[in-house]
Design an enzyme around this catalytic site. Sequence first.
Site, PDB file in Angstrom:
ATOM      1  N   CYS B  33       0.832  -1.224   0.000  1.00 34.82           N
ATOM      2  CA  CYS B  33       0.000   0.000   0.000  1.00 34.82           C
ATOM      3  C   CYS B  33       0.851   1.252   0.000  1.00 34.82           C
ATOM      4  O   CYS B  33       0.320   2.357  -0.066  1.00 34.82           O
ATOM      5  CB  CYS B  33      -0.965   0.082   1.168  1.00 34.82           C
ATOM      6  SG  CYS B  33      -1.033  -1.250   2.266  1.00 34.82           S
ATOM      7  N   CYS B 102      -5.009   6.129   4.468  1.00 35.10           N
ATOM      8  CA  CYS B 102      -3.872   5.329   3.999  1.00 35.10           C
ATOM      9  C   CYS B 102      -2.569   5.650   4.722  1.00 35.10           C
ATOM     10  O   CYS B 102      -1.738   4.781   4.884  1.00 35.10           O
ATOM     11  CB  CYS B 102      -3.709   5.447   2.492  1.00 35.10           C
ATOM     12  SG  CYS B 102      -3.271   7.072   1.896  1.00 35.10           S
TER      13      CYS B 102
END
Lengths: 395, 125
Positions: B33, B102
């Site tokens: 990610c 995130c």
Amino acid sequence: MQRVYMDHSATTPVASEVIEAMLPYFSEKYGNPSSVHSFGREAKVALEEARGQVAALIGANPEEITFTSGGTEADNLAIFGAAAAYTKKGRHLITTAIEHHAVLESFEYLEKNGYELTILPVDAEGIISLAELEKALRPDTILISVMHANNEVGSIQPIAEIGALAKERGIWFHVDAVQSLGKLPIAVQEMHVDLLTVSGHKIYGPKGIGALYARKGVRLDARAFGGGQEKKRRSGTENLPGIVGFGKACELAGAHLAAEAQRLQKLRDQLLQGIIDRIPYVKINGPVGDQRLPNNVNVSIQYVEGESLLLSLDMVGIAASSGSACTSGSLDPSHVLLAMGLPHEIAHGSLRFSLGTQNSAEEVDYVLDHLPQIVERLRVMSPLYDAVKQQSTAK
Amino acid sequence: MYSDKVIDHFTNPRNVGEIADANGIGEVGNAKCGDIMRIYLDIEDNVIKDVKFKTFGCGAAVATSSILTEMVMGKTVEEALKISNDAVAEALDGLPPLKMHCSNLAADALQAAIKDYQSKNNHVV
């Protein structure tokens, strides 16, 4: 502070000759090209002159050019327009995994609405296989869309070969040439291209103007209805200052294409080689040599993240771009880099420099002076780099 | 898009590095990610005496890690455990909406480091 702009694939400054050509069409020659009076007539003359300038750069006839608001609208017009016009002939469409979102999302919308879609993969350098394309062709295939040169990694597709295949099978062939216009020669006849998208602001023209070339004989259903401008394909009063500017930008691009491509290619290779020589653990994304756009440099700097690199470069005045998730507006990195088989973590560290007219060898040196320190600072912070350093000292 | 505080902490991150004899280490995120944060703690008598970090990630990931180290320095374990990701973002005068999910993991990394400390010291986790 010195400022170095190396993001020309995002947009370019408008050339002074282009601004000069546009200016009269705001307050002096402001007529509507559809009007009968002298104001309208002088606007119409300018409109048709610009159409000729755009056509000349791609080897088309002026009447085959439809002005749009830009590359995105031209892509949408080509894809939705052809799909609607030929829906009785078939419902199968073909494109590639590395297209611009204006193409991919148009096709994905059609796929959800009764069409079948084949998305061709690319190899590690970002180039499709002709054999794969041939295998994908079906009797009900109505449209193939393949970009000329990729906006992120600069890979150039075998357009003439694809065009020959499409022609042989009687399938319309659309090419998004937004990134290659003015950088690579384009000849729609020799390349057997039926539909071609171009844009003004990538070639030192204004934003908000583009065009779709559509070969005589290709039917396209309209996407905008109204006054019937642009042969009823795109109604709406023409953006005349933009169109005149785009025409001038095409003329300039054509005049300088060969010499500028050669100059940019030298700078590109100086930058690419300089990065490889100065920074360890760097991967070149895209092809090396003639199959790459002359102005594109794309590398993955391992163990650091792209947005951090962009912020750090920006602090020393350097403008670049990245395919990391943080810059794509989603949680995934660039679909182009993933399609080329890059692991997520390497795609996150991608960095694109796209060169243009005002860039010089001195500016490339400026980037090469700053980038190694920036990378080192971020790597010292990176937990991923620890493991690599330990491994290399153990050896 | 980033606040001045985020840019300050990204440019001059506080407490970057490792603690050789850390008694609590926590890592969250993954390279897939695009964010990994590792926190090192030196805890003595239930107080955080020293804290360092290493982060792979975007500007927000680096800045949240950096400001977190300032927020926990000298705090007791119980006080440190009360710090949330939202509090870290607030201390930076906010983060862009997309980054809230995130890249705002610093408090999670701290909690992982404290858990590691507690398990090594036979605390009930």
